[in-house]
Design a protein around this motif. Structure first.
Motif, short mmCIF file in Angstrom:
data_model
loop_
_atom_site.label_atom_id
_atom_site.label_comp_id
_atom_site.label_asym_id
_atom_site.label_seq_id
_atom_site.Cartn_x
_atom_site.Cartn_y
_atom_site.Cartn_z
N GLU A 1 0.85 -1.19 0.00
CA GLU A 1 0.00 0.00 0.00
C GLU A 1 0.88 1.24 0.00
O GLU A 1 1.85 1.31 0.74
N ASP A 2 0.53 2.19 -0.84
CA ASP A 2 1.17 3.50 -0.81
C ASP A 2 0.25 4.38 0.01
O ASP A 2 -0.83 4.76 -0.43
N ARG A 3 0.67 4.69 1.22
CA ARG A 3 -0.15 5.48 2.13
C ARG A 3 0.25 6.95 2.11
O ARG A 3 0.14 7.65 3.11
N GLY A 4 0.73 7.39 0.96
CA GLY A 4 1.08 8.81 0.79
C GLY A 4 2.18 9.25 1.73
O GLY A 4 3.24 8.64 1.78
N SER A 5 1.91 10.30 2.49
CA SER A 5 2.94 10.84 3.39
C SER A 5 3.33 9.86 4.50
O SER A 5 4.38 10.01 5.11
N CYS A 6 2.50 8.86 4.76
CA CYS A 6 2.83 7.84 5.77
C CYS A 6 3.80 6.80 5.23
O CYS A 6 4.37 6.03 6.00
N GLY A 7 3.96 6.73 3.92
CA GLY A 7 4.94 5.81 3.34
C GLY A 7 4.32 4.60 2.68
O GLY A 7 3.13 4.55 2.39
N ILE A 8 5.17 3.61 2.45
CA ILE A 8 4.76 2.36 1.82
C ILE A 8 4.70 1.30 2.91
O ILE A 8 5.59 1.21 3.75
N ASN A 9 3.63 0.51 2.87
CA ASN A 9 3.40 -0.49 3.90
C ASN A 9 2.97 -1.82 3.29
O ASN A 9 2.45 -1.86 2.18
N PHE A 10 3.18 -2.88 4.06
CA PHE A 10 2.53 -4.17 3.82
C PHE A 10 2.46 -4.89 5.15
O PHE A 10 3.15 -4.53 6.10
N VAL A 11 1.60 -5.90 5.22
CA VAL A 11 1.48 -6.69 6.45
C VAL A 11 2.04 -8.08 6.21
O VAL A 11 2.14 -8.55 5.07
N PHE A 12 2.40 -8.74 7.32
CA PHE A 12 2.81 -10.14 7.26
C PHE A 12 2.38 -10.81 8.55
O PHE A 12 2.01 -10.15 9.53
N ASP B 1 3.32 -14.03 11.42
CA ASP B 1 4.36 -14.93 11.91
C ASP B 1 3.83 -16.37 12.00
O ASP B 1 2.69 -16.65 11.58
N LEU B 2 4.64 -17.26 12.53
CA LEU B 2 4.28 -18.68 12.63
C LEU B 2 3.00 -18.92 13.43
O LEU B 2 2.29 -19.90 13.20
N ASP B 3 2.71 -18.04 14.38
CA ASP B 3 1.55 -18.22 15.26
C ASP B 3 0.34 -17.40 14.81
O ASP B 3 -0.65 -17.32 15.52
N GLY B 4 0.43 -16.77 13.64
CA GLY B 4 -0.68 -16.01 13.11
C GLY B 4 -0.76 -14.57 13.59
O GLY B 4 -1.73 -13.88 13.31
N ASN B 5 0.26 -14.11 14.31
CA ASN B 5 0.30 -12.71 14.72
C ASN B 5 0.52 -11.83 13.49
O ASN B 5 1.38 -12.13 12.66
N LYS B 6 -0.25 -10.77 13.39
CA LYS B 6 -0.19 -9.87 12.23
C LYS B 6 0.67 -8.65 12.56
O LYS B 6 0.55 -8.07 13.64
N TYR B 7 1.54 -8.28 11.61
CA TYR B 7 2.43 -7.13 11.76
C TYR B 7 2.35 -6.26 10.52
O TYR B 7 2.08 -6.75 9.42
N ASP B 8 2.65 -5.00 10.69
CA ASP B 8 2.71 -4.04 9.60
C ASP B 8 4.17 -3.63 9.43
O ASP B 8 4.93 -3.57 10.40
N VAL B 9 4.57 -3.37 8.19
CA VAL B 9 5.92 -2.91 7.87
C VAL B 9 5.78 -1.58 7.14
O VAL B 9 4.91 -1.43 6.28
N ASN B 10 6.62 -0.61 7.49
CA ASN B 10 6.51 0.72 6.92
C ASN B 10 7.88 1.31 6.61
O ASN B 10 8.81 1.16 7.38
N GLU B 11 7.95 1.99 5.47
CA GLU B 11 9.09 2.88 5.20
C GLU B 11 8.53 4.21 4.72
O GLU B 11 7.78 4.26 3.74
N CYS B 12 8.86 5.26 5.43
CA CYS B 12 8.48 6.62 5.00
C CYS B 12 9.47 7.03 3.91
O CYS B 12 10.42 7.78 4.17
#
Length: 153
Positions: free
Chosen positions: A107-118, A120-131
């Motif tokens: 996702e291109d979130r504009g001024s917030c940067g580029i993100n995607f989620v992933f 882990d092995l236990d199904g925990n959801k995380y977001d990754v961001n680079e401004c």
């Protein structure tokens, strides 16, 4: 204390992640993200403590209970509890695409940067961001966006 506190909380120094197997989870984080142990593993504590690149500690805490790291926002979207800041998001995204890790769409979130989620092995959801607009030149931003988003089209 006298006076009004302003920005009394400086940073998050530790995060706690529920997992089924701390050692298996630690290996997964090491293999996929290059994280290192912050302290030697202590079986009696039933957790592994890994260190992020800026020094924060991530505790992988063994649990037998339900793992519910996500929650729905008001609109019903399954929210994550953490967003990891990264540099060279395209390198990480390209790497994760070669693994069996479940990753979401870019996702291109504009001024917030580029993100995607992933997840882990236990199904925990995380977001990754680079401004990207903050950390790169406009030319570099254009190249990153072409690299990432032209793959999707």
């Amino acid at each position: 204390m006298s006076g009004i506190l302003r920005n009394a909380l400086k940073a998050v120094c530790s995060i706690y992640i529920p997992v089924r197997s701390p050692l298996k989870s630690a290996k997964w984080w090491q293999q996929n993200f290059g994280l290192e142990y912050a302290v030697p593993y202590n079986e009696a504590e039933a957790q592994v403590i890994l260190k992020l690149s800026d020094g924060q500690w991530m505790h992988l805490v063994e649990t037998e209970g339900p793992i519910e790291n996500q929650f729905p926002n008001k609109a019903g979207y399954e929210m994550f509890r953490l967003t990891f800041e990264v540099r060279q998001i395209e390198v990480l995204y390209d790497h994760l695409k070669t693994t069996d890790i479940q990753i979401g769409r870019l996702e291109d979130r504009g001024s917030c940067g580029i993100n995607f989620v992933f997840y882990d092995l236990d199904g925990n959801k995380y977001d990754v961001n680079e401004c990207v607009n903050v950390h790169r030149t406009p030319e570099e931003v254009d190249k990153v966006k072409v690299h990432l988003f032209d793959q999707i089209k």
